[in-house]
Design a protein around this motif. Structure first.
Motif, PDB file in Angstrom:
ATOM      1  N   VAL A 171       0.833  -1.203   0.000  1.00 27.82           N
ATOM      2  CA  VAL A 171       0.000   0.000   0.000  1.00 27.82           C
ATOM      3  C   VAL A 171       0.869   1.254   0.000  1.00 27.82           C
ATOM      4  O   VAL A 171       0.606   2.223  -0.724  1.00 27.82           O
ATOM      5  N   MET A 172       1.933   1.228   0.814  1.00 28.43           N
ATOM      6  CA  MET A 172       2.823   2.387   0.879  1.00 28.43           C
ATOM      7  C   MET A 172       3.527   2.619  -0.459  1.00 28.43           C
ATOM      8  O   MET A 172       3.612   3.756  -0.941  1.00 28.43           O
ATOM      9  N   GLN A 173       4.004   1.524  -1.088  1.00 31.86           N
ATOM     10  CA  GLN A 173       4.715   1.676  -2.351  1.00 31.86           C
ATOM     11  C   GLN A 173       3.783   2.177  -3.452  1.00 31.86           C
ATOM     12  O   GLN A 173       4.165   3.003  -4.273  1.00 31.86           O
ATOM     13  N   VAL A 174       2.556   1.664  -3.474  1.00 33.01           N
ATOM     14  CA  VAL A 174       1.597   2.137  -4.473  1.00 33.01           C
ATOM     15  C   VAL A 174       1.288   3.612  -4.257  1.00 33.01           C
ATOM     16  O   VAL A 174       1.213   4.405  -5.207  1.00 33.01           O
ATOM     17  N   ALA A 175       1.109   4.000  -2.985  1.00 29.04           N
ATOM     18  CA  ALA A 175       0.812   5.403  -2.692  1.00 29.04           C
ATOM     19  C   ALA A 175       1.978   6.311  -3.081  1.00 29.04           C
ATOM     20  O   ALA A 175       1.780   7.380  -3.681  1.00 29.04           O
ATOM     21  N   VAL A 176       3.199   5.870  -2.749  1.00 29.01           N
ATOM     22  CA  VAL A 176       4.377   6.680  -3.088  1.00 29.01           C
ATOM     23  C   VAL A 176       4.542   6.780  -4.600  1.00 29.01           C
ATOM     24  O   VAL A 176       4.833   7.863  -5.147  1.00 29.01           O
ATOM     25  N   THR A 177       4.374   5.649  -5.293  1.00 29.43           N
ATOM     26  CA  THR A 177       4.516   5.659  -6.746  1.00 29.43           C
ATOM     27  C   THR A 177       3.455   6.541  -7.399  1.00 29.43           C
ATOM     28  O   THR A 177       3.752   7.313  -8.326  1.00 29.43           O
ATOM     29  N   TRP A 178       2.225   6.416  -6.924  1.00 29.01           N
ATOM     30  CA  TRP A 178       1.163   7.246  -7.484  1.00 29.01           C
ATOM     31  C   TRP A 178       1.428   8.728  -7.229  1.00 29.01           C
ATOM     32  O   TRP A 178       1.254   9.560  -8.118  1.00 29.01           O
ATOM     33  N   ALA A 179       1.869   9.059  -6.003  1.00 23.08           N
ATOM     34  CA  ALA A 179       2.169  10.464  -5.698  1.00 23.08           C
ATOM     35  C   ALA A 179       3.316  10.976  -6.564  1.00 23.08           C
ATOM     36  O   ALA A 179       3.304  12.118  -7.031  1.00 23.08           O
ATOM     37  N   PHE A 180       4.329  10.103  -6.784  1.00 22.57           N
ATOM     38  CA  PHE A 180       5.470  10.520  -7.599  1.00 22.57           C
ATOM     39  C   PHE A 180       5.027  10.810  -9.033  1.00 22.57           C
ATOM     40  O   PHE A 180       5.351  11.854  -9.602  1.00 22.57           O
ATOM     41  N   PHE A 181       4.283   9.902  -9.629  1.00 26.68           N
ATOM     42  CA  PHE A 181       3.871  10.091 -11.013  1.00 26.68           C
ATOM     43  C   PHE A 181       2.881  11.243 -11.152  1.00 26.68           C
ATOM     44  O   PHE A 181       2.883  11.948 -12.150  1.00 26.68           O
ATOM     45  N   ASP A 182       2.019  11.393 -10.143  1.00 27.33           N
ATOM     46  CA  ASP A 182       1.012  12.442 -10.243  1.00 27.33           C
ATOM     47  C   ASP A 182       1.605  13.825  -9.986  1.00 27.33           C
ATOM     48  O   ASP A 182       1.291  14.781 -10.681  1.00 27.33           O
ATOM     49  N   ALA A 183       2.459  13.924  -8.959  1.00 26.61           N
ATOM     50  CA  ALA A 183       2.957  15.239  -8.538  1.00 26.61           C
ATOM     51  C   ALA A 183       4.276  15.618  -9.202  1.00 26.61           C
ATOM     52  O   ALA A 183       4.626  16.789  -9.248  1.00 26.61           O
ATOM     53  N   HIS A 184       5.030  14.661  -9.684  1.00 28.37           N
ATOM     54  CA  HIS A 184       6.356  14.978 -10.212  1.00 28.37           C
ATOM     55  C   HIS A 184       6.492  14.593 -11.683  1.00 28.37           C
ATOM     56  O   HIS A 184       6.726  15.450 -12.529  1.00 28.37           O
ATOM     57  N   TRP A 185       6.334  13.323 -11.992  1.00 27.76           N
ATOM     58  CA  TRP A 185       6.633  12.851 -13.344  1.00 27.76           C
ATOM     59  C   TRP A 185       5.712  13.491 -14.376  1.00 27.76           C
ATOM     60  O   TRP A 185       6.168  13.964 -15.401  1.00 27.76           O
ATOM     61  N   GLN A 186       4.412  13.526 -14.109  1.00 27.54           N
ATOM     62  CA  GLN A 186       3.496  14.120 -15.073  1.00 27.54           C
ATOM     63  C   GLN A 186       3.717  15.617 -15.216  1.00 27.54           C
ATOM     64  O   GLN A 186       3.636  16.169 -16.320  1.00 27.54           O
ATOM     65  N   THR A 187       4.047  16.255 -14.091  1.00 22.54           N
ATOM     66  CA  THR A 187       4.288  17.699 -14.149  1.00 22.54           C
ATOM     67  C   THR A 187       5.532  18.012 -14.973  1.00 22.54           C
ATOM     68  O   THR A 187       5.530  18.907 -15.840  1.00 22.54           O
ATOM     69  N   VAL A 188       6.608  17.246 -14.711  1.00 24.67           N
ATOM     70  CA  VAL A 188       7.850  17.468 -15.462  1.00 24.67           C
ATOM     71  C   VAL A 188       7.637  17.140 -16.939  1.00 24.67           C
ATOM     72  O   VAL A 188       8.094  17.886 -17.839  1.00 24.67           O
ATOM     73  N   THR A 189       6.941  16.043 -17.223  1.00 23.09           N
ATOM     74  CA  THR A 189       6.683  15.670 -18.609  1.00 23.09           C
ATOM     75  C   THR A 189       5.854  16.737 -19.324  1.00 23.09           C
ATOM     76  O   THR A 189       6.104  17.074 -20.499  1.00 23.09           O
ATOM     77  N   ALA A 190       4.864  17.280 -18.633  1.00 22.28           N
ATOM     78  CA  ALA A 190       4.028  18.324 -19.231  1.00 22.28           C
ATOM     79  C   ALA A 190       4.864  19.564 -19.556  1.00 22.28           C
ATOM     80  O   ALA A 190       4.702  20.180 -20.626  1.00 22.28           O
ATOM     81  N   ARG A 191       5.760  19.950 -18.660  1.00 23.90           N
ATOM     82  CA  ARG A 191       6.593  21.125 -18.915  1.00 23.90           C
ATOM     83  C   ARG A 191       7.578  20.876 -20.043  1.00 23.90           C
ATOM     84  O   ARG A 191       7.825  21.762 -20.887  1.00 23.90           O
ATOM     85  N   LEU A 192       8.169  19.676 -20.083  1.00 24.97           N
ATOM     86  CA  LEU A 192       9.090  19.360 -21.174  1.00 24.97           C
ATOM     87  C   LEU A 192       8.358  19.359 -22.515  1.00 24.97           C
ATOM     88  O   LEU A 192       8.857  19.895 -23.529  1.00 24.97           O
TER      89      LEU A 192
END
Length: 458
Positions: A46-67
């Protein structure tokens, strides 16, 4: 007829709230090892899924959108610059500047049109983000492909002269280092679960050792004391069990010694009476007195066998066919017709003398109350064995089955299973069966009488 629910309906809607605890309970692990592992694994997942989801939602998608937005801006510059002066000389200048400053490869395919088929990658969020960015920056029709080249993105923009093709490095459109974070997260999870499994296994092994010792003691097997291990509470429970086992064993030894002493003390006057009766001149009551002496000696033997239980006898692998054949001979001597059905090669690990005594008690009881006795043995699907002793006698009422196993119990005149003894035959037989980890149950035989089933684990 009750209508069936739609095929796509969620199972949450199919189960009432009151049934959910039972539904989950049936699917949870039943062993301590499985439940302990679940306690560790489930929170980690549960923790890993939550961390992964937060990472992709708050960081990876944001960085990808800006790039993607930045890349779309550079492409829009190249398209607009070429549209202002659509000459080969201007295109050459634009291509040189794009290559030097933006790492873009710009080329014009004269007379070409955009491909009709769209090519999309497995991760749809990348394509959606890039498409959104290009749509916001470009007024002309465009087409892109993120799958053909692993390290590049192919983008094409329709122009009056043809198709302006732009090849961009993939890292300009996507945050390509995200997999490193996921990899480290996966490695950390594996290490954490490995350590948890190691420690849980050590704790569960100590409990399993305690359970094995308790089961062996219940079967009457003599095992040496083991060293308690595991957590402090598990060691305390193991030590308490060994102390309890020693106290019970001392009580059993004292009871056996007491019964043996009483038996010896009673046999002496019985032997003396038998000798005096043999030397006395014939008289009218001599035969009746001999019968009384035989019955008293039989009662003493039953008392001693019930107290001793042959618990100290080592277990051996014996042939059930041989045991049933020996018991069948005793029944034939009692005047009963005997039928034996046991597959050749079927064996059981039992204490031979104790198990033979239990079988003899059941067969003798059947022969005393029926004219036809059937003995059978078969393997069970669970790995154990089942031995059946059946007769065609009057049987025992269902409500008195458990009463028949009570020590010193005598039933009514329709089925007095111990007319010569003291009511210990079935009690001794069940004690032996339970001492082997099994049990004896009574039921109705298809011969019309009683059926006694001995079930032993594999």
């Amino acid at each position: 007829m009750v209508p069936l629910p739609p095929r796509g309906r969620n199972i949450v809607r199919l189960l009432p709230a009151s049934l959910w605890p039972r539904f989950l309970k049936r699917r949870l692990p039943t062993s301590l090892w499985g439940r302990s592992l679940l306690i560790i694994v489930l929170p980690v997942l549960v923790m890993q899924v939550a961390v992964t989801w937060a990472f992709f939602d708050a960081h990876w998608q944001t960085v990808t959108a800006r790039l993607s937005d930045g890349l779309a801006g550079d492409i829009a510059w190249a398209v607009e610059s070429y549209a202002d002066d659509p000459t080969p000389q201007n295109l050459e200048v634009i291509a040189e500047r794009a290559e030097r400053s933006m790492s873009l490869s710009v080329d014009l395919r004269e007379g070409d049109v955009l491909p009709a088929e769209a090519r999309r990658g497995a991760i749809g969020v990348v394509d959606r983000t890039l498409e959104r960015a290009l749509a916001n920056r470009l007024d002309q029709p465009f087409w892109f492909d993120t799958t053909r080249y692993p390290a590049y993105v192919d983008i094409r923009v329709q122009q009056p002269q043809g198709v302006l093709r732009i090849i961009a490095p993939r890292e300009r459109a996507v945050a390509t280092q995200a997999h490193i974070f996921v990899l480290w997260l996966f490695v950390a999870t594996i290490l954490l679960m490995g350590v948890a499994i190691l420690f849980i296994r050590n704790q569960v092994r100590a409990i399993e050792r305690l359970a094995e010792a308790a089961e062996a003691f219940g079967r009457g097997e003599a095992r040496e004391r083991f060293k308690p291990s595991g957590a402090r509470e598990v060691r305390a429970a193991a030590q308490a069990f060994m102390d309890m086992r020693d106290r019970i064993q001392r009580h059993i030894d004292q009871r056996t010694a007491l019964l043996a002493s009483v038996s010896h003390d009673l046999r002496t006057p019985l032997t003396r009476l038998r000798l005096e009766l043999a030397l006395a001149p014939p008289f009218k009551r001599a035969a009746a007195m001999r019968g009384d002496l035989d019955e008293m000696e039989h009662m003493i033997d039953e008392y001693l066998a019930f107290a001793r239980g042959e618990a100290g006898e080592p277990a051996q692998q014996v042939s059930l066919a041989d045991l049933l054949a020996a018991a069948g001979k005793d029944a034939r001597r009692a005047g009963a017709e005997v039928e034996i059905a046991a597959p050749e090669g079927l064996t059981a690990t039992v204490r031979p003398l104790a198990f033979k005594r239990a079988l003899t008690n059941l067969v003798g009881n059947a022969a005393a109350h029926g004219d036809h006795v059937r003995l059978s043995a078969r393997p069970l699907p669970s790995g154990g064995i089942e031995v059946a002793v059946e007769d065609d006698g009057p049987g025992i009422p269902d409500e008195m089955h458990e009463e028949a196993f009570r020590p010193f119990s005598r039933l009514d005149d329709s089925r007095n299973q111990n007319r010569k003894g003291v009511g210990l035959g079935l009690a001794i037989a069940r004690d032996v069966a339970r001492g082997h980890g099994g049990d004896i149950t009574l039921g109705r035989s298809d011969l019309g009488g009683l059926r006694a089933l001995i079930r032993l684990p594999g």
